[in-house]
Design a protein around this motif. Structure first.
Motif: not given
Length: 75
Positions: A23-29, A68-75
């Protein structure tokens, strides 16, 4: 495409991380926020008798996935 409904929690977590990675960063957040909202609902929902609405193992699955999502992509 064959659907495999007997995936482990670990396999589902890995697939979700791969999905979020595409996903793009905004969609991922937004997606991570949605997972967080679902976790909060599962954690704090109660029946009319004051018992947890969702089994603890299901709540823990959301917690592990969110971690796991936060570890991988931050918050």
């Amino acid at each position: 495409m064959r659907m495999d409904f007997k995936k482990t929690s670990k396999q589902l977590t890995q697939e979700t991380i791969e999905y979020a990675g595409n996903m793009d960063p905004e969609s991922r957040n937004d997606f991570i926020d949605l997972i967080h909202d679902q976790y909060q609902i599962a954690k704090h929902s109660e029946t009319s008798r004051g018992r947890p609405k969702y089994p603890k193992r299901e709540v823990n699955k959301f917690a592990k996935l969110l971690t796991e999502l936060i570890k991988k992509f931050g918050n």
